[in-house]
Scaffold this motif. Sequence first.
Motif, short mmCIF file in Angstrom:
data_model
loop_
_atom_site.label_atom_id
_atom_site.label_comp_id
_atom_site.label_asym_id
_atom_site.label_seq_id
_atom_site.Cartn_x
_atom_site.Cartn_y
_atom_site.Cartn_z
N ILE A 468 0.82 -1.21 0.00
CA ILE A 468 0.00 0.00 0.00
C ILE A 468 0.86 1.26 0.00
O ILE A 468 0.48 2.29 -0.58
N ARG A 469 2.06 1.20 0.61
CA ARG A 469 2.96 2.35 0.56
C ARG A 469 3.41 2.62 -0.87
O ARG A 469 3.48 3.78 -1.31
N ASN A 470 3.68 1.57 -1.61
CA ASN A 470 4.11 1.73 -3.00
C ASN A 470 3.02 2.38 -3.85
O ASN A 470 3.32 3.13 -4.79
N VAL A 471 1.77 2.07 -3.56
CA VAL A 471 0.66 2.62 -4.33
C VAL A 471 0.34 4.05 -3.88
O VAL A 471 0.15 4.95 -4.72
N LEU A 472 0.27 4.28 -2.59
CA LEU A 472 -0.13 5.59 -2.08
C LEU A 472 0.98 6.63 -2.20
O LEU A 472 0.70 7.81 -2.42
N GLY A 473 2.22 6.21 -2.06
CA GLY A 473 3.32 7.16 -1.98
C GLY A 473 3.54 7.59 -0.54
O GLY A 473 2.64 7.49 0.31
N GLU A 474 4.73 8.07 -0.24
CA GLU A 474 5.09 8.39 1.14
C GLU A 474 4.21 9.48 1.74
O GLU A 474 3.86 9.43 2.92
N LYS A 475 3.85 10.47 0.94
CA LYS A 475 3.07 11.59 1.48
C LYS A 475 1.72 11.13 2.01
O LYS A 475 1.34 11.45 3.14
N GLU A 476 0.98 10.38 1.20
CA GLU A 476 -0.33 9.90 1.63
C GLU A 476 -0.21 8.78 2.67
O GLU A 476 -1.06 8.66 3.56
N PHE A 477 0.84 7.98 2.56
CA PHE A 477 1.00 6.86 3.49
C PHE A 477 1.15 7.35 4.92
O PHE A 477 0.79 6.64 5.86
N ARG A 478 1.68 8.56 5.10
CA ARG A 478 1.85 9.10 6.46
C ARG A 478 0.50 9.35 7.13
O ARG A 478 0.44 9.53 8.35
N ARG A 479 -0.58 9.35 6.36
CA ARG A 479 -1.91 9.56 6.93
C ARG A 479 -2.70 8.25 7.01
O ARG A 479 -3.93 8.26 7.08
N VAL A 480 -1.97 7.15 7.01
CA VAL A 480 -2.59 5.83 7.20
C VAL A 480 -2.26 5.35 8.61
O VAL A 480 -1.09 5.28 8.99
N LEU A 481 -3.27 5.04 9.39
CA LEU A 481 -3.10 4.58 10.77
C LEU A 481 -3.47 3.10 10.84
O LEU A 481 -4.53 2.69 10.35
N PHE A 482 -2.61 2.30 11.44
CA PHE A 482 -2.84 0.86 11.55
C PHE A 482 -3.17 0.49 12.99
O PHE A 482 -2.48 0.91 13.93
N LEU A 483 -4.21 -0.30 13.16
CA LEU A 483 -4.61 -0.78 14.47
C LEU A 483 -4.30 -2.27 14.59
O LEU A 483 -4.41 -3.01 13.62
N PRO A 484 -3.95 -2.74 15.78
CA PRO A 484 -3.79 -4.19 15.99
C PRO A 484 -5.15 -4.84 16.09
O PRO A 484 -6.19 -4.17 16.01
N ARG A 485 -5.17 -6.16 16.27
CA ARG A 485 -6.44 -6.84 16.50
C ARG A 485 -7.10 -6.28 17.75
O ARG A 485 -6.45 -6.12 18.79
N LEU A 486 -8.40 -5.98 17.65
CA LEU A 486 -9.10 -5.32 18.75
C LEU A 486 -10.11 -6.24 19.41
O LEU A 486 -10.68 -7.12 18.77
N SER A 487 -10.36 -6.00 20.69
CA SER A 487 -11.46 -6.66 21.37
C SER A 487 -12.77 -6.09 20.82
O SER A 487 -12.78 -4.98 20.27
N PRO A 488 -13.89 -6.82 20.92
CA PRO A 488 -15.17 -6.28 20.43
C PRO A 488 -15.50 -4.91 21.02
O PRO A 488 -15.99 -4.02 20.31
N TRP A 489 -15.25 -4.75 22.31
CA TRP A 489 -15.57 -3.48 22.96
C TRP A 489 -14.75 -2.34 22.36
O TRP A 489 -15.28 -1.28 22.03
#
Length: 609
Positions: A468-489
């Motif tokens: 996804i970094r290769n497609v978005l480019g570094e500028k847009e990729f900096r606005r991508v936030l990744f979350l780990p696996r979450l509990s339902p709550w």
Amino acid sequence: MDSSVFSGQETWSKEERKELLFRKILSLKDVSGECFSANQRLLRELLTLEPEHEGGWTVWAAWLVGEKRYEEAAEVLRKLASRRHDEDGLRWTWGMVLAAAERYEEALKVVEPLERKVVGWPRKCFLGNLYGMCGEVEKGRKCFRETAQPFQKPILRWKHLQFFSPFWENAKAIDRGWQRLVRDLDAALEERPVYHWLEFARLGFYPSFELAHQGKCCREVKEKFAQLIRGTFSSRRKPFRRRGNREKIRVGFFCVPENEGGFFRSTQAIWEGLNPHRFEVMLFLSRERVPRWYTVPASVNLVTYEGDFAATVEKIRAAACDVLFYRKAVADLWSSCLPLLRLAPVQCTSWGTHGTSGIAEMDYYLTWDAAEIPQAQEHYTEKLYRMKTPPKLERQEMAVVSASVAATREELGLPRQGAIYFCPHRWSKYHPDFDFYLRDILRQDTRGHLLLLGGKSTWWGEKFRKRIRNVLGEKEFRRVLFLPRLSPWLYHRYLSAATVLLDSCVYAGEWTCHDAFSHGVPCVTQVGNLLVQRYSTAHYQAMGIPHPPVATCRSEYVRQALRLGTDVPYRAEISRAIRETYPARRGNIGVIQEYEEFFENACAEACYG
């Protein structure tokens, strides 16, 4: 020190005390459950006396595994392996624990160097499985093939068929992988193999869960899988015990192990709501997986099964069900094999099975008419049974949506300004073409952020981030936030703070859009011909929302997402319409009556009862 262990031995040396403690620990008959809680104090005392006691740490790791605390066990074994480089057995154990924790790529790094030393088929098979889970299908195939003949395990010759990578660099790579799978299935069918049924239920193969996420109809592939193993199970079928006309219709609900969450959430209200004067309910659950909170009502007969496939078959057969409902078919090895044994006159499945099961012995697929195209029967091996309402019903008390769940961006550490575009899919549902949708959204909304939900696998996560970094480019990729696996709550808290939910361009999350609508969060979706591409669209149509954010192509999808993300009055209008109409739909008990009509009509059509 523990007086029960050292009573009368106050003059013992430190070494003598360590020896006595270790012998006491090894004398324990059980290394899990209550024994773990009651006796871990002894082990703590031993490791206090000797922090580097390898025997103590080995037992501690075994206890952790018994408690299914795999992450902690893996860390203990990693430390042990770093001290004992020459002990291959310890490294295999470490690898297996990592795999149990779904850290497949790390497990492969631990055991792959030992491949040349493997002498038994179980470890060779384990290595082949690791290759498959890490997307190295050709290496897995080679490993299984090298094991099949010398160890007289013919099933392993085609075991690699169950692996389809959850990650692809582009759509052309998916096409090549799909074509390879079809070729291999055809080659296997030419051999017309027949296996021992119990061995297949233990070592066999089944269609990959990832097949439904590629934007393709799975009917042909899944039918080939069923055809390949049908001969193994057809000879094990037995005639049904006919029942009198006045008896109630007996309906069995079978739950695949480790799928209890979705099973209870979508069907508990249905099996408990069936008219007890007309229906008798049999509930088949893994003994180890029966939820502690669940109290079995008087109208439900609970039948538990364990790890013995033959015994489970006999339990289901002895229940003499008129109808057997598999919420998830071909979700694992057992749910792929059981329907082939034809354990009830009528067998059916529904939305828990993503698309068709491909099994001719599965008589019906229950679906929502609004979510299917007119020609949808072409997508199914089963006879399509179209319902007026979604074939699921969530109990009101199980719904987690409430005012207390809602969270602010500040509480979650999210950016305060700009839209939050939330796409909470697993990695395999991010089709490579979808990367370009996300790029276009971020390029045109320079204040927006993209929130993506990951999982345990850091290896797949890194590959996805790189793509996804290769497609978005570094500028847009900096606005991508990744979350780990979450509990339902916690998942619901992030969902409540989102501006827009994004469906993948080839896969619409049914429960995902349900959860988003519960918070009044609109969902952008792209409609297709397959059921898995139409859930959100059908809900919008049922709610009667004018001009819903439903797209048919990339440019339209991006336009809809941007309008919801940046046009505050429009988004407020859509959210208000969702909040006003969706709550009334989530508890539609009319679906119970539709299930009752289906069970009665299906039994009548089968000329049974």
